[in-house]
Scaffold this active site. Structure first.
Site: not given
Ligand code: AMP
Length: 575
Positions: A236, A256
């Site tokens: 991530k 986004r």
């Molecule tokens: P969060 O912002 O904590 O809800 O986590 C989701 C976000 O993680 C996504 O919208 C992406 O911007 C980010 N992200 C980072 N690495 C990845 C990945 N390998 N696959 C999908 N999302 C990712």
């Protein structure tokens, strides 16, 4: 236009979603397809379909000036009306004189004039066209024309409800309408297809963003593996989500929030134009540390704080591109070579993505080498050409394997893992259990509240924003501010306590007796001069109140420094 304005009044008159949808559907049925199509755009609160390049370029002050001219009211009277309504459209409806134009103004004429206003150069020409339009409008029509021009109808109608009304009016399913509107990015054309019973013929059009698939949190490795049998696991990355639309030399990147952010990353389109097929890619843009001296090493992602300087800029200097290089880590493909891939499983999309990037790779390298001069890089300064990188995918079949991958991801300096169901479709805009995110708190800290502020929204009357500190020998130094984590009841109780234990009342903010201890979690520690401690916790969340802990036993700045250094050590190790 009068019928549309009356319809808007009726929509505003009910809070029930289903009634709103029925009113819009009835209106569509009573009009020609062309009129309904134009009205659908206006009902979505816009003069032009979303993502169309055309914009009116009419500022609030020009609108105000023309409304005032027509109203024959003083500035003072107009301001009074504005204070009452808080909306220039409603003001126009109230102050413009009544008259009936003949022939009546139609929605097609309104659309045509909006187009002419957009094309006109300079405020004088725009004002003349605007006067022409309002001169023909009844006060009710003027009210909605102005609201459409300012981009906010304020009648409790969103584009998603307009989609539902289209389905109801023309006997299609909501899914069919949503799909066509997603592909076209144009509600006007969606209505025309729906009215002709041809929604299935909608073809994907590039250069307008599609909703992003979202992830749900997983608390543990066991939980993460409990939802599906075969998982693709990726790091991530801590950057910003980006959807790239690529068609030959034309490339646009969307965030986004569906904003066009291409200008903030001028180095990426050049590389992405190396794809040999039209495509929509999904991935994360991160600040990237290119490993010096070894062109075969891809380097690694840096934390979000490094990327911050690159965000929100219209113009990016070559200097900044050199100081903060970025990489686009691509993990999905939504469309390739004329085919929409949303309904394909991730396994299949993944294979298509690999193929797409592999055939492009050579070309990409060549292109970005070529462009180095243009961007001001010399090959010594920028040894890597891998600015667009396929995000590595791992497999995990047991929670042990997942734990190992998690540790490795954190050691590479990334936030944690994304765990994805290999059989899942790409569902735009939805947060489901097909994508899971696993992050672990770095650590928690026990901190002392030193100041409090009134919150926002439903927390407007309570002291819910806490500035907190740790000990620097016998002095408390602030290291962050947290807004979330406590229950409403706890906040109410704390508000009372803080009111009774205020040291200095600065209105919206109060310095309070340093007696309340909180346990806070956070994503990482940054150097920062925002707080007097010299460090700031990123994304702090209150885990719980610690009434059991005397303030003297709260954590120290040494502990914050320790966490900061261990975080950096983990990153260096992975270099
Ligand atoms: P969060 O912002 O904590 O809800 O986590 C989701 C976000 O993680 C996504 O919208 C992406 O911007 C980010 N992200 C980072 N690495 C990845 C990945 N390998 N696959 C999908 N999302 C990712």
């Amino acid at each position: 236009m009068q019928r549309l304005a009356e319809t808007c009044e009726a929509i505003a008159g009910t809070t029930k979603k289903l009634e709103k949808i029925a009113i819009v559907a009835d209106y569509f049925i009573s009009r020609t397809a062309e009129e309904a199509a134009i009205s659908a755009v206006f009902l979505s609160g816009r003069p032009f379909p979303m993502y169309q390049e055309t914009t009116l370029q009419v500022g609030g002050s020009l609108l105000w000036q023309v409304v005032q001219e027509f109203s024959e009211k003083s500035e003072e009277q107009l301001a009074d009306s504005y204070r009452k309504h808080g909306d220039l459209g409603a003001v126009a409806g109230e102050v413009l004189p009544h008259h009936q134009s003949s022939p009546a103004l139609s929605v097609s004429e309104a659309e045509k004039t909006f187009g002419e206003i957009a094309a006109a150069r300079g405020p004088a020409k725009k004002a003349a066209l605007l006067r022409g339009l309002l001169a023909r409008a009844t006060p009710l029509e003027a009210k909605y024309l102005v609201k459409i021009m300012t981009g906010d109808l304020r009648i409790g109608l969103k584009e998603s409800l307009v989609e539902e009304a289209i389905a109801k009016a023309y006997g299609a399913t909501v899914t069919e309408v949503q799909r066509a509107n997603m592909l076209l990015g144009n509600i006007r054309e969606t209505v025309l297809l729906a009215a002709a019973g041809k929604l299935v013929e909608a073809k994907m059009r590039l250069f307008h963003p599609i909703g992003f698939m979202l992830a749900s949190p997983a608390e543990s490795a066991e939980e993460a593996l409990s939802y599906f049998a075969s998982a693709a696991v990726e790091d991530k990355y801590d950057g910003i989500r980006a959807q790239a639309h690529c068609s030959g030399d034309e490339v646009r990147i969307f965030s986004r929030t569906r904003d066009d952010i291409t200008e903030s990353f001028p180095e990426l389109p050049d590389v992405l134009s190396g794809l040999d097929k039209d495509a929509i890619l999904d991935g994360e843009i991160v600040a990237w540390s290119y490993s010096e001296g070894n062109p075969n090493e891809p380097g690694r992602a840096l934390p979000f704080s490094a990327l911050q300087q690159r965000l929100g800029r219209k113009k990016v200097s070559q200097e900044l591109m050199r100081q903060v290089p970025v990489a686009y880590l691509v993990f999905d493909v939504l469309y390739a070579g004329g085919e929409l891939l949303l309904d394909h499983g991730l396994r299949e999309r993944s294979a298509i993505l690999n193929g797409l990037l592999k055939t492009a790779r050579k070309y990409m390298k060549a292109r970005s080498k070529e462009s180095q001069g243009q961007l001001g890089f010399t090959s010594e300064e920028d040894p890597s050409t891998a600015q667009v990188i396929r995000a590595p995918v791992f497999e995990a079949h047991s929670s042990d394997e997942l734990e190992q991958l998690f540790t490795a991801a954190q050691e590479r300096g990334n936030e944690g893992l994304m765990i994805k169901d290999l059989n899942s479709r790409y569902t735009p805009g939805r947060r489901g259990k097909s994508w899971l995110k696993m992050k672990r708190e770095l650590a928690t800290l026990d901190v002392v509240v030193t100041a409090v502020e009134y919150g926002h929204g439903k927390r407007i009357g309570v002291l819910s924003d806490y500035t907190f500190a740790v000990w620097d020998r016998d002095r408390l130094v602030n290291v962050g501010k947290a807004y979330s984590g406590l229950t409403d009841a706890e906040i109410a109780e704390m508000t009372q306590w803080f009111l009774e234990h205020t040291l200095a009342d600065q209105g919206f903010r109060r310095e309070v007796e340093p007696k309340i201890v909180l346990e806070v979690a956070f994503n990482n520690v940054m150097k920062s001069d925002r707080h007097n401690g010299g460090y700031a916790l990123r994304f702090p969340r209150i885990v719980r109140l610690r009434p059991d802990k005397p303030p003297k036993e709260a954590d120290t700045i040494e502990r914050v420094l320790e966490i900061y250094e261990s975080q950096n050590r983990a990153r260096r190790k992975s270099q």
